[in-house]
Design an enzyme around this catalytic site. Sequence first.
Site, PDB file in Angstrom:
ATOM      1  CB  SER A  33      -0.770   0.007   1.288  1.00 15.20           C
ATOM      2  OG  SER A  33      -1.668  -0.946   1.391  1.00 15.20           O
ATOM      3  CG  HIS A  65      -3.582  -3.910  -2.422  1.00 11.71           C
ATOM      4  ND1 HIS A  65      -3.056  -4.783  -1.541  1.00 11.71           N
ATOM      5  CD2 HIS A  65      -4.169  -2.905  -1.534  1.00 11.71           C
ATOM      6  CE1 HIS A  65      -2.984  -4.281  -0.314  1.00 11.71           C
ATOM      7  NE2 HIS A  65      -3.882  -3.160  -0.283  1.00 11.71           N
ATOM      8  NE  ARG A  86       2.656  -7.949   0.781  1.00 11.86           N
ATOM      9  CZ  ARG A  86       3.449  -7.120   1.025  1.00 11.86           C
ATOM     10  NH1 ARG A  86       3.082  -5.995   0.831  1.00 11.86           N
ATOM     11  NH2 ARG A  86       4.577  -7.226   1.230  1.00 11.86           N
ATOM     12  CB  THR A  87      -1.866 -13.897  -1.669  1.00  7.15           C
ATOM     13  OG1 THR A  87      -2.294 -13.910  -3.095  1.00  7.15           O
ATOM     14  CG2 THR A  87      -2.910 -14.539  -1.059  1.00  7.15           C
ATOM     15  CG  HIS A  88      -2.736  -8.926   2.525  1.00  9.21           C
ATOM     16  ND1 HIS A  88      -3.016  -8.321   0.990  1.00  9.21           N
ATOM     17  CD2 HIS A  88      -2.133  -7.720   2.925  1.00  9.21           C
ATOM     18  CE1 HIS A  88      -2.265  -7.265   1.120  1.00  9.21           C
ATOM     19  NE2 HIS A  88      -1.603  -6.900   1.976  1.00  9.21           N
ATOM     20  CD  GLU A 187      -3.672  -3.410  14.318  1.00  7.15           C
ATOM     21  OE1 GLU A 187      -3.374  -2.290  14.081  1.00  7.15           O
ATOM     22  OE2 GLU A 187      -3.050  -4.457  13.287  1.00  7.15           O
ATOM     23  CB  SER A 206       1.505  -7.840   4.271  1.00  7.84           C
ATOM     24  OG  SER A 206       2.451  -6.574   4.313  1.00  7.84           O
ATOM     25  CG  ASN A 229      -2.758   4.140   9.569  1.00  8.78           C
ATOM     26  OD1 ASN A 229      -2.372   3.404   8.507  1.00  8.78           O
ATOM     27  ND2 ASN A 229      -2.683   3.621  10.661  1.00  8.78           N
TER      28      ASN A 229
END
Length: 266
Positions: A33, A65, A86-88, A187, A206, A229
Amino acid sequence: MDKTPFEIASEAAAKIAELSGIEKHDIALVLGSGWGGAADLIGETVSEIPAADIPGFFAPAVAGHGASIRSIRTASGKYALVLGSRTHFYEGRGVRAVAHGMRVAAAAGCKTVVLTNGCGGLQAHWAPGTPVLIRDHINLTAASPLEGATFIDLTDLYSQRLRDLAHEVDESLPEGVYVQFRGPHYETPAEVQMAKVIGGDLVGMSTTLEAIAAREAGMEILGISLVTNAAAGISPTPLSHEEVIAAGQAAGPRISALLAEIISRL
Ligand code: 8IG
């Protein structure tokens, strides 16, 4: 018998060689990102293949993405394999899908991988848009990309040699410990405090599983996070995906130049 993940990866690498016309790549680059534009300064794009055309890759799950596999010839004549998708782990496709890009890159000849991501920052003085070198990680996914009794040493996982090289480009780059949560939710403030107490500086979804797979595959790893952020509770404002995209765009020119300069020295 089912094919092993390594057999599928070598088929994928053969397909990339066939479609790109490039027999062997040297450096793999995963764009996370905020890093989407960063490939353009690295060199000349000589091939671009939709990731979905290569065995084992999936269409990306998140808008913003990318979704292609690019071959870029650097000024020094090396070939970078740029994985724009990318595969998360949070996609639920399992650790094989997450690790696939690393296994393909190694099978394509890459000896080095640069893993980038966008993440939350735990240090209040890291403004959105700050790039941070990953010094080490804490994997809170409770998963591993390795299967069976595969004991892999993770000392110096994020190569000191490559961090030194990045510091030659920009000595002001801070370093931090990246904590991977499963996601896809961000989170809670309490979880962010936990990440801080256990030694984390960055929180994301990731990189750690890919780094482990990359090490298993024999590649040397450089990890760079873009703090897009402040993590939840670190700043008074709640998180938004739009904020993440905007911070990435604002930091674009600086991190693109940084990445291009680092890659030119690999
Ligand atoms: I971009 O604050 C981005 N990705 N886990 N937390 C987690 N992942 C992220 C965050 C964040 N920001």
